[in-house]
Design a protein around this motif. Structure first.
Motif, short mmCIF file in Angstrom:
data_model
loop_
_atom_site.label_atom_id
_atom_site.label_comp_id
_atom_site.label_asym_id
_atom_site.label_seq_id
_atom_site.Cartn_x
_atom_site.Cartn_y
_atom_site.Cartn_z
N TYR A 108 1.62 6.11 6.73
CA TYR A 108 0.17 6.17 6.64
C TYR A 108 -0.48 5.10 7.53
O TYR A 108 -1.41 5.36 8.27
CB TYR A 108 -0.26 5.97 5.20
CG TYR A 108 -1.72 5.63 5.03
CD1 TYR A 108 -2.12 4.34 4.68
CD2 TYR A 108 -2.72 6.58 5.25
CE1 TYR A 108 -3.44 4.01 4.54
CE2 TYR A 108 -4.04 6.25 5.11
CZ TYR A 108 -4.40 4.97 4.75
OH TYR A 108 -5.71 4.65 4.62
N LEU A 109 0.06 3.89 7.45
CA LEU A 109 -0.57 2.79 8.18
C LEU A 109 -0.56 3.03 9.68
O LEU A 109 -1.55 2.82 10.36
CB LEU A 109 0.13 1.47 7.86
CG LEU A 109 0.07 1.03 6.39
CD1 LEU A 109 0.80 -0.29 6.21
CD2 LEU A 109 -1.37 0.88 5.94
N SER A 110 0.57 3.49 10.21
CA SER A 110 0.64 3.71 11.65
C SER A 110 -0.22 4.90 12.07
O SER A 110 -0.76 4.93 13.16
CB SER A 110 2.09 3.92 12.08
OG SER A 110 2.64 5.06 11.44
N LEU A 115 0.84 -1.19 0.00
CA LEU A 115 0.00 0.00 0.00
C LEU A 115 0.88 1.24 0.00
O LEU A 115 1.69 1.43 0.90
CB LEU A 115 -0.91 -0.01 1.23
CG LEU A 115 -1.99 1.06 1.33
CD1 LEU A 115 -2.95 0.97 0.16
CD2 LEU A 115 -2.74 0.93 2.65
N LEU A 116 0.74 2.07 -1.05
CA LEU A 116 1.59 3.25 -1.20
C LEU A 116 0.75 4.48 -1.48
O LEU A 116 -0.30 4.41 -2.10
CB LEU A 116 2.56 3.05 -2.39
CG LEU A 116 3.59 1.93 -2.29
CD1 LEU A 116 4.26 1.74 -3.65
CD2 LEU A 116 4.62 2.25 -1.23
N PRO A 117 1.25 5.65 -1.03
CA PRO A 117 0.58 6.88 -1.44
C PRO A 117 0.68 7.02 -2.95
O PRO A 117 1.67 6.62 -3.56
CB PRO A 117 1.40 7.98 -0.74
CG PRO A 117 2.23 7.27 0.28
CD PRO A 117 2.44 5.88 -0.22
N ALA A 118 -0.35 7.58 -3.57
CA ALA A 118 -0.34 7.74 -5.02
C ALA A 118 0.80 8.65 -5.46
O ALA A 118 1.29 8.55 -6.57
CB ALA A 118 -1.68 8.28 -5.50
N GLN A 121 6.78 9.47 -3.36
CA GLN A 121 5.99 8.57 -2.53
C GLN A 121 6.60 8.46 -1.14
O GLN A 121 7.79 8.20 -0.99
CB GLN A 121 5.92 7.18 -3.15
CG GLN A 121 5.11 7.15 -4.44
CD GLN A 121 5.04 5.77 -5.04
OE1 GLN A 121 5.97 5.00 -4.92
NE2 GLN A 121 3.93 5.45 -5.66
N LEU A 122 5.76 8.69 -0.14
CA LEU A 122 6.20 8.51 1.24
C LEU A 122 6.09 7.04 1.60
O LEU A 122 5.39 6.27 0.96
CB LEU A 122 5.31 9.34 2.18
CG LEU A 122 5.28 10.85 1.91
CD1 LEU A 122 4.23 11.49 2.80
CD2 LEU A 122 6.64 11.46 2.16
#
Length: 201
Positions: free
Chosen positions: A117-119, A97-100, A111-112
């Protein structure tokens, strides 16, 4: 390879929609829930009363069939079966899962790390089955596994595959060139492995 619900996009799923599948248990029982395969968690997911659940006991499962595609448990996850027999070929889908990404000029994106994001939203395992925010994408990287007897060997690239069969490397290289084999296409990998098997016959 993704689906959309009224709540948002669900690109983590292998199939566009959940559909009735068959779960053959090791004790011989057959169950027919509506199933899909989550490439991020590598879990088999079923729906019940509008909610999503992981199959939590893969060790008790023999085989899962969804739309004529066969999956088998591998530890706590599932692999798709591409070739049955000896040797066998499987593919493991490793979804990330990645930022667009945000434009950074010259047509590139930044991309971060997905973990940020998940945490930040504290996603538990089950939450991976829910719609994903529109500014995130799922990147899928296949890992192939060949089983000969009880031995498993994995490869991602053509070079790694050739390293598994050094005595056949010349013939395999010719086949790869002639057929323009790409390891990101599972149909190509099936052709390549079947050709490799034929060299022993």
């Amino acid at each position: 390879l993704s689906q959309t619900t009224s709540e948002g996009s669900m690109p983590q799923y292998y199939f566009e929609n959940f559909s009735e599948g068959r779960v053959k248990m090791k004790n011989g029982q057959i169950q027919t829930p509506f199933l899909n395969y989550n490439t991020v968690t590598e879990k088999m997911v079923f729906t019940r009363d509008g909610k999503y659940y992981d199959i939590s006991n893969p060790g008790m499962v023999d085989t899962v069939f969804i739309r004529d595609i066969k999956f088998v448990p591998a530890g706590n996850v599932f692999y798709e079966v591409l070739i049955s027999g000896s040797p066998s070929l499987y593919v493991q889908f490793k979804g990330e899962l990645l930022p667009a990404g945000k434009p950074v000029g010259y047509g590139g994106t930044s991309q971060l790390a997905a973990s940020t994001y998940l945490s930040s939203v504290d996603l538990s395992g089950g939450r991976y089955n829910l719609p994903i925010p529109s500014d995130y994408i799922v990147k899928i990287s296949p890992v192939y596994w060949i089983r000969t007897g009880d031995e498993f060997s994995s490869f991602i690239s053509k070079k790694q595959f050739l390293n598994l069969y050094p005595d056949k490397a010349g013939q395999l290289k010719g086949f790869i060139r002639k057929n323009r084999i790409k390891t990101d296409r599972k149909e190509d990998v099936i052709k390549l492995v079947n050709y490799c098997i034929s060299l022993d016959n």
